[in-house]
Design a protein around this motif. Structure first.
Motif: not given
Length: 130
Positions: A20-25, A1-6, A43-44
């Motif tokens: 694009d950045v894809e971060e694992a969730m 599962m991941a979120i993708r954003y520009p 993230r801080q």
């Protein structure tokens, strides 16, 4: 599962682009009495501010003053990067502004009403890698 954003970023020649950045969730026990939620790694952040772009506002070429998320709350605005690509962002859409060097990007309010953003200033001293 991941979120993708520009995101915007600068290459080694100082030209800006969208990527694009894809971060694992991962499922995380977040609310003790409820099922797990999918969360990304934390993230801080150093601050969050609201930003209003009046209709017709034009922010000519500039770099992002810091690594920050820009979440559109209302209205619409547009970002153009130096390779010529433009993208518009409306309510609920967000991106990571990460073009800290080079020529930067151009941004403009495109809606008839104010574009209202929530900017989340991220901690750290460097851009995400290309």
């Amino acid at each position: 599962m991941a979120i993708r954003y520009p995101r915007t970023y600068a290459d080694a020649a100082g030209e800006s682009h969208f990527g694009d950045v894809e971060e694992a969730m991962v499922p995380t026990d977040f609310v003790p009495t409820n099922p797990p939620l999918a969360l990304s790694a934390p993230r801080q952040a150093t601050a969050s501010v609201f930003c209003r772009l009046a209709p017709g506002w034009d922010g000519s070429w500039h770099t992002s003053p810091r690594q920050q998320f820009a979440l559109t709350l209302s209205g619409e605005w547009e970002i153009t990067v130096t390779d010529g690509e433009s993208r518009r962002f409306g309510p609920g859409e967000f991106l990571l502004l990460d073009d800290l060097t080079g020529r930067g990007h151009s941004s403009a309010a495109t809606s008839a009403d104010d574009a209202v953003l929530l900017l989340v200033w991220l901690a750290g001293d460097g851009a995400t890698t290309g």
